[in-house]
Scaffold this motif. Structure first.
Motif, PDB file in Angstrom:
ATOM      1  N   LYS A 175       0.814  -1.240  -0.031  1.00  0.00           N
ATOM      2  CA  LYS A 175       0.018  -0.037   0.054  1.00  0.00           C
ATOM      3  C   LYS A 175       0.846   1.341  -0.066  1.00  0.00           C
ATOM      4  O   LYS A 175       1.582   1.657   0.976  1.00  0.00           O
ATOM      5  N   VAL A 176       0.664   2.183  -0.969  1.00  0.00           N
ATOM      6  CA  VAL A 176       1.578   3.350  -0.961  1.00  0.00           C
ATOM      7  C   VAL A 176       1.252   4.445  -0.018  1.00  0.00           C
ATOM      8  O   VAL A 176       2.063   5.061   0.380  1.00  0.00           O
ATOM      9  N   LYS A 177      -0.042   4.082   0.571  1.00  0.00           N
ATOM     10  CA  LYS A 177      -0.523   5.310   1.482  1.00  0.00           C
ATOM     11  C   LYS A 177       0.634   5.027   2.846  1.00  0.00           C
ATOM     12  O   LYS A 177       1.021   6.140   3.551  1.00  0.00           O
ATOM     13  N   PHE A 178       1.299   4.060   3.089  1.00  0.00           N
ATOM     14  CA  PHE A 178       2.131   4.114   4.136  1.00  0.00           C
ATOM     15  C   PHE A 178       3.558   4.686   4.143  1.00  0.00           C
ATOM     16  O   PHE A 178       4.198   5.142   5.229  1.00  0.00           O
ATOM     17  N   ILE A 179       3.859   5.160   2.652  1.00  0.00           N
ATOM     18  CA  ILE A 179       5.149   5.680   2.393  1.00  0.00           C
ATOM     19  C   ILE A 179       5.014   7.169   2.150  1.00  0.00           C
ATOM     20  O   ILE A 179       5.896   8.085   2.144  1.00  0.00           O
ATOM     21  N   LYS A 180       3.668   7.534   2.153  1.00  0.00           N
ATOM     22  CA  LYS A 180       3.176   8.919   1.797  1.00  0.00           C
ATOM     23  C   LYS A 180       3.890   9.804   3.085  1.00  0.00           C
ATOM     24  O   LYS A 180       3.250   9.350   4.215  1.00  0.00           O
ATOM     25  N   GLY A 181       4.551  10.770   2.921  1.00  0.00           N
ATOM     26  CA  GLY A 181       5.073  11.577   4.084  1.00  0.00           C
ATOM     27  C   GLY A 181       6.189  11.044   4.998  1.00  0.00           C
ATOM     28  O   GLY A 181       6.289  11.439   5.926  1.00  0.00           O
ATOM     29  N   SER A 182       6.242   9.664   4.850  1.00  0.00           N
ATOM     30  CA  SER A 182       7.510   9.165   5.230  1.00  0.00           C
ATOM     31  C   SER A 182       8.822   9.319   5.015  1.00  0.00           C
ATOM     32  O   SER A 182       9.061   9.580   3.773  1.00  0.00           O
ATOM     33  N   ASN A 183       9.538   9.332   6.142  1.00  0.00           N
ATOM     34  CA  ASN A 183      11.207   9.806   5.775  1.00  0.00           C
ATOM     35  C   ASN A 183      11.991   8.611   5.645  1.00  0.00           C
ATOM     36  O   ASN A 183      13.178   8.612   5.596  1.00  0.00           O
ATOM     37  N   LYS A 184      11.438   7.309   5.799  1.00  0.00           N
ATOM     38  CA  LYS A 184      12.010   6.119   5.898  1.00  0.00           C
ATOM     39  C   LYS A 184      12.632   5.916   4.203  1.00  0.00           C
ATOM     40  O   LYS A 184      12.095   6.237   3.324  1.00  0.00           O
ATOM     41  N   ARG A 185      13.957   4.984   4.327  1.00  0.00           N
ATOM     42  CA  ARG A 185      14.381   4.537   3.286  1.00  0.00           C
ATOM     43  C   ARG A 185      13.067   3.656   2.483  1.00  0.00           C
ATOM     44  O   ARG A 185      12.162   2.996   3.160  1.00  0.00           O
ATOM     45  N   THR A 186      13.316   3.502   1.073  1.00  0.00           N
ATOM     46  CA  THR A 186      12.039   2.604   0.538  1.00  0.00           C
ATOM     47  C   THR A 186      12.718   1.592  -0.553  1.00  0.00           C
ATOM     48  O   THR A 186      13.614   2.264  -1.381  1.00  0.00           O
ATOM     49  N   LEU A 187      12.488   0.394  -0.149  1.00  0.00           N
ATOM     50  CA  LEU A 187      12.942  -0.567  -1.289  1.00  0.00           C
ATOM     51  C   LEU A 187      11.514  -0.962  -2.125  1.00  0.00           C
ATOM     52  O   LEU A 187      10.755  -1.139  -1.755  1.00  0.00           O
ATOM     53  N   PRO A 243       6.148   6.495  -5.524  1.00  0.00           N
ATOM     54  CA  PRO A 243       7.515   6.568  -4.921  1.00  0.00           C
ATOM     55  C   PRO A 243       8.602   7.098  -5.856  1.00  0.00           C
ATOM     56  O   PRO A 243       9.497   7.824  -5.644  1.00  0.00           O
ATOM     57  N   LEU A 244       8.303   6.742  -7.268  1.00  0.00           N
ATOM     58  CA  LEU A 244       9.312   7.343  -8.301  1.00  0.00           C
ATOM     59  C   LEU A 244       9.387   8.744  -8.387  1.00  0.00           C
ATOM     60  O   LEU A 244      10.349   9.340  -8.658  1.00  0.00           O
ATOM     61  N   GLU A 245       8.194   9.395  -8.149  1.00  0.00           N
ATOM     62  CA  GLU A 245       8.141  10.772  -8.230  1.00  0.00           C
ATOM     63  C   GLU A 245       8.292  11.761  -6.832  1.00  0.00           C
ATOM     64  O   GLU A 245       8.677  12.692  -6.981  1.00  0.00           O
ATOM     65  N   ASN A 246       8.000  10.828  -5.824  1.00  0.00           N
ATOM     66  CA  ASN A 246       8.177  11.521  -4.578  1.00  0.00           C
ATOM     67  C   ASN A 246       9.206  11.095  -3.523  1.00  0.00           C
ATOM     68  O   ASN A 246       9.691  11.909  -2.712  1.00  0.00           O
ATOM     69  N   THR A 247       9.597  10.030  -3.456  1.00  0.00           N
ATOM     70  CA  THR A 247      10.462   9.224  -2.548  1.00  0.00           C
ATOM     71  C   THR A 247      11.848   9.581  -2.445  1.00  0.00           C
ATOM     72  O   THR A 247      12.444   9.394  -3.810  1.00  0.00           O
ATOM     73  N   LYS A 248      12.467  10.331  -1.655  1.00  0.00           N
ATOM     74  CA  LYS A 248      13.975  10.629  -1.700  1.00  0.00           C
ATOM     75  C   LYS A 248      15.068   9.254  -1.577  1.00  0.00           C
ATOM     76  O   LYS A 248      15.775   9.210  -2.315  1.00  0.00           O
ATOM     77  N   ARG A 249      14.886   8.656  -0.575  1.00  0.00           N
ATOM     78  CA  ARG A 249      15.788   7.611  -0.208  1.00  0.00           C
ATOM     79  C   ARG A 249      15.050   6.378  -0.850  1.00  0.00           C
ATOM     80  O   ARG A 249      14.307   5.489  -0.365  1.00  0.00           O
TER      81      ARG A 249
END
Length: 339
Positions: A175-187, A243-249
């Motif tokens: 679910k993408v909603k969990f990574i929205k606004g998160s500063n965690k690394r994302t695999l 995630p490709l448009e918004n996730t930094k790590r």
């Protein structure tokens, strides 16, 4: 006249002629000869030294391995800063390889105060098997938002561990909603949508009975199946757009490449997680790559021409985003028999 007399007279004449030469010219002549001798000796020495130097240089270059011209693994390790994670020795452990005498000592553990990464993918993209590889390589449990009883029974002891306890190294989600606004690394695990969607159809249509569910080929001809494909392709797309448009790590894992060379890919994952690789542990992992959740590849081809075109358009869109982030494009899925 005797021959000896001729020689004597000749010598006398020579001495007389030499003595007739002015002394200063005689001195100049001798000086020039000395200088000439010095030049000849110096030139000979330089040539000899140059030849010797070249021979040594050529030998050194010939003996030097080509790999020295690029950054070695050791050099990479010098540049890398690793995290030092603490094991919670009071908590339960798991020994994935307890029946292998060479590898039975390696346990998987809960940690303390771990800054976990998200492990995001569309369903049926190899998330659970990837968790096994990460646990085996890192020595730390992985978590999940789903708290699956099936996964817990299979040995994923971090499955139902509350995320707030910060004891697992990655956390599974679809679910993408969990990574929205998160500063965690994302695999981010990406798999050929044509394969992941058909695998998900088998899982759903069989009532989510197990990881390796399979249905009859006749189900692929139904209206429900083709509606499922249209809806799920959009879900597949949205899983990766954000995630490709918004996730930094962010770190992208291509499932097809992970299957081809698990150890190479897991090294990249460890580096992203800033975890030092344990070579002996990785050697044991190489003996047990299957784990408990590595699925097969279904060879059915149930898609219409329009559906295949839709897959291609979506993949092209994702490839543009991958390129914009500096990631390679998705693998050529023609190579794997789909699309």
């Amino acid at each position: 006249m005797a021959r000896g007399s001729e020689s004597c007279i000749g010598h006398q004449l020579y001495e007389r002629d030499v003595m007739a030469i002015p002394k200063k010219f005689y001195f100049i002549f001798l000086s020039l000869c000395s200088i000439y001798g010095i030049i000849v000796a110096y030139t000979s020495t330089v040539i000899s030294l140059t030849s010797f130097s070249n021979s040594v240089s050529d030998k050194t270059f010939a003996d030097k391995p080509i790999s020295d011209k690029v950054t070695s693994e050791a050099d990479s390790k010098k540049e890398m800063t690793y995290r030092h994670l603490t094991i919670d020795n009071s908590a339960q452990k798991k020994y994935w390889w307890s029946n292998d005498t060479r590898c039975s000592k390696y346990s998987v553990n809960f940690g303390s105060n771990i800054d976990a990464a998200w492990l995001l993918s569309y369903p049926r993209s190899g998330n659970t098997w990837t968790r096994y590889l990460i646990e085996s390589a890192s020595g730390f449990f992985t978590g999940s938002i789903y708290q699956s009883k099936r996964a817990k029974e299979a040995g994923y002891l971090g499955e139902d561990d509350p995320i707030s306890r910060n004891r697992t190294i990655v956390i599974k989600t679809h679910k993408v909603k969990f990574i929205k606004g998160s500063n965690k690394r994302t695999l981010l695990i990406m798999r050929n949508p044509a394969r992941s969607i058909i695998s998900y159809w088998n899982f759903v249509d069989s009532g989510n009975s197990n990881w390796f569910s399979s249905v009859s080929n006749s189900s692929y001809t139904t209206k429900e199946f083709h509606e499922f494909v249209a809806n799920e392709l959009e879900r597949w797309r949205s899983t990766y757009i954000y995630p490709l448009e918004n996730t930094k790590r962010l770190y992208v894992i291509f499932y097809e490449l992970l299957r081809e060379n698990p150890l190479r890919e897991i090294r990249g994952i460890l580096r992203f997680l800033e975890l030092r690789p344990d070579e002996d542990r990785l050697l044991c992992l190489s003996r047990h790559l299957e784990g408990v959740a590595k699925g097969g590849q279904r060879e059915v081809q149930p898609y219409t021409l329009e559906e295949k075109k839709a897959f291609t358009r979506t993949i092209e869109e994702i490839n543009v985003l991958l390129s914009s982030r500096g990631f390679p494009s998705m693998p050529d899925f023609q190579k794997y028999g789909f699309l």
